[in-house]
Design a protein around this motif. Structure first.
Motif, PDB file in Angstrom:
ATOM      1  N   UNK A 132       0.806  -1.217   0.000  1.00  0.00           N
ATOM      2  CA  UNK A 132       0.000   0.000   0.000  1.00  0.00           C
ATOM      3  C   UNK A 132       0.844   1.274   0.000  1.00  0.00           C
ATOM      4  N   UNK A 133       1.995   1.242   0.681  1.00  0.00           N
ATOM      5  CA  UNK A 133       2.697   2.497   0.960  1.00  0.00           C
ATOM      6  C   UNK A 133       4.133   2.574   0.432  1.00  0.00           C
ATOM      7  N   UNK A 134       4.678   1.471  -0.083  1.00  0.00           N
ATOM      8  CA  UNK A 134       6.045   1.480  -0.601  1.00  0.00           C
ATOM      9  C   UNK A 134       6.016   1.444  -2.121  1.00  0.00           C
ATOM     10  N   UNK A 135       6.694   2.399  -2.739  1.00  0.00           N
ATOM     11  CA  UNK A 135       6.796   2.429  -4.194  1.00  0.00           C
ATOM     12  C   UNK A 135       8.006   1.601  -4.610  1.00  0.00           C
ATOM     13  N   UNK A 136       7.762   0.491  -5.286  1.00  0.00           N
ATOM     14  CA  UNK A 136       8.840  -0.433  -5.617  1.00  0.00           C
ATOM     15  C   UNK A 136       9.691   0.035  -6.797  1.00  0.00           C
TER      16      UNK A 136
END
Length: 243
Positions: free
Chosen positions: A62-66
């Motif tokens: 939900x919150x980490x941009x890979x």
């Protein structure tokens, strides 16, 4: 159990049908699937940690941009295991605070997780004969979480004990103090791009400590002691690794 994890995942993310796999490796996510280390469903410890693991990995989705792991930034992470570990530590702090802000009940899930990890020995307090490299990791992990994540202030004293061990061994206090001051902001970082820049700053400060720690490590190698099973080898293995 998969249905329960799916419910947790759906609560924290807007991504439909996140694949859930039990496997022999560590708990992790690639942004579209969650991999949880296989265990015995009759084991209360394993079951007690599954909810936290699922919540943690759903939080990364939900919150980490890979995308951070691609391009120039990804190349830097592949070249430096220290930078990657520091980024994971900081991003876990930032991301768990995002989970708590989104669903306040996550506060208690992560609080229970940290206590279980100590009770079952996955995390361990620093001992008097701990190698300095392990003390450094304990300082970053425990103090960083204690200052940065709501509900984990009980970890601060464990991290500061590790910091004092470093200072007593001759590691310069100034960079350690600067790192400690910066930890208060880890939970407030906006996104993983900010976390990456913060990790680079922390690594630069750590490089000022490396000479003393390297000397300690060389002495340990010459003594033939096997410290591979000590504290830092288990830190985060049951709760993070999401990146």
């Amino acid at each position: 159990l998969k249905k329960t994890i799916s419910i947790i995942t759906n609560m924290h993310t807007t991504l439909n049908n996140v694949a859930i796999h039990f496997h022999r490796g560590p708990t992790a996510t690639n942004g579209t699937a969650i991999y949880i280390n296989a265990g015995d469903p009759n084991d209360p410890v394993w079951l007690g940690l599954v909810e936290a693991k699922a919540t943690h990995e759903a939080g990364h989705i939900a919150h980490t941009s890979f995308e951070i792991f691609e391009g120039v930034q990804g190349e830097k992470l592949r070249k430096s295991s220290m930078l990657k570990w520091v980024l994971n530590t900081i991003e876990d702090v930032r991301m768990e605070n995002c989970c708590i802000a989104h669903l306040p009940g996550a506060y208690w899930v992560f609080n229970k997780m940290t206590n279980l990890l100590f009770e079952e020995g996955y995390w361990q307090e620093v001992s008097d004969d701990e190698p300095l490299s392990m003390c450094l990791q304990a300082f970053l992990l425990y103090a960083g979480r204690g200052y940065g994540v709501d509900g984990q202030s009980h970890l601060v004293s464990k991290g500061l004990y590790a910091k004092q061990r470093l200072i007593d061994a001759g590691v310069p206090s100034e960079p350690l103090n600067k790192i400690e001051n910066r930890m208060h902001n880890w939970g407030k970082l906006v996104d993983i791009e900010d976390a990456f820049l913060e990790a680079e700053m922390i690594v630069r400060l750590l490089q000022e400590c490396q000479q003393v720690i390297q000397q300690d490590q060389n002495q340990g190698d010459q003594g033939g002691d096997d410290q591979s099973g000590s504290q830092a080898g288990d830190q985060g293995g049951e709760s993070s690794g999401g990146n």
